[in-house]
Design an enzyme around this catalytic site. Structure first.
Site, PDB file in Angstrom:
ATOM      1  N   ASP A 264       0.760  -1.187  -0.201  1.00 54.66           N
ATOM      2  CA  ASP A 264      -0.056  -0.080  -0.313  1.00 54.66           C
ATOM      3  C   ASP A 264       0.858   1.028  -0.062  1.00 54.66           C
ATOM      4  OD1 ASP A 264      -2.516  -1.379   0.491  1.00 54.66           O
ATOM      5  OD2 ASP A 264      -2.760  -1.840   2.335  1.00 54.66           O
TER       6      ASP A 264
ATOM      7  N   ASP B  97      -7.429  -1.534  -4.264  1.00 51.78           N
ATOM      8  CA  ASP B  97      -8.400  -1.331  -3.752  1.00 51.78           C
ATOM      9  C   ASP B  97      -8.753  -0.167  -4.174  1.00 51.78           C
ATOM     10  OD1 ASP B  97      -6.690  -3.097  -1.105  1.00 51.78           O
ATOM     11  OD2 ASP B  97      -5.945  -1.148  -0.725  1.00 51.78           O
TER      12      ASP B  97
END
Length: 202
Positions: free
Chosen positions: A161, A175
């Site tokens: 991330d 995401d």
């Protein structure tokens, strides 16, 4: 039961009759029989689904490769002051860092999502649904790739991330694709548009 059959669709059986009548509403197709124009159109919608999925997947994969090579173990990069930064982290949980103790479960869920989308694709005649499912598929593939190939091990890998808004969880492009696809599906369902292109009103 009827609602599930409308969304999932039933296998094609010779002599079972024509395809359901299609609506000409948003995203719908004109009615066509088994040998009519619906099948080529359905194939085009499937092509759109996989094109969107591959674009989302490639974008996520490339962005993670750049982040791991250039940003990991380095100071965060400020994009919009303190409001938005690029900061590399490894996330063993679900989207936005939730449920880090259930990595394998999230891996199984992502795999199941891919299987369900592949099944829905057989009866796909709606362009908006093709885009929505393509975003879901690309995002699921992106994070599933991390869980399979990244440390600490197969099916337990931590997702990369890097998008870090202020006062919010860090996330990635996969995401984002999943969330956008999910929102689009909710909107399409609210409008009564089914994956097969028919429009219904409850």
């Amino acid at each position: 039961m009827a609602e599930a059959e409308r969304v999932i669709g039933t296998p094609d059986i010779p002599g079972a009759g024509s395809e359901p009548e299609q609506s000409s509403g948003p995203g719908g197709q004109e009615s066509a029989g088994v040998n009519g124009a619906a099948r080529p159109r359905g194939k085009r919608r499937i092509a759109v689904l996989f094109a969107v999925a591959m674009f989302a997947y490639a974008l996520d994969l490339v962005s993670k490769m750049i982040v791991v090579a250039k940003l990991e173990h380095h100071a965060p990069i400020e994009i919009v002051g303190d409001w938005l930064k690029f900061e590399a982290i490894r996330n063993a949980g679900a989207a936005f860092g939730f449920g880090e103790a259930f990595t394998i479960i999230f891996t199984v869920i992502a795999s199941a999502v891919i299987v369900v989308i592949a099944r829905l694709a057989r009866k796909l005649y709606s362009l908006p649904w093709a885009i929505a499912l393509g975003l879901l598929l690309g995002g699921a593939l992106g994070n599933l790739t991390d869980r399979i190939f990244r440390a600490p091990g197969v099916f337990e890998g931590a997702v990369v991330d890097f998008i870090a808004p202020k006062h919010f969880a860090v996330f990635n492009l996969a995401d984002s694709a999943i969330v956008c696809g999910g929102i689009l599906i909710v909107l399409l369902s609210f409008k009564g548009l089914d994956p097969d292109g028919t429009v219904h009103k409850d």
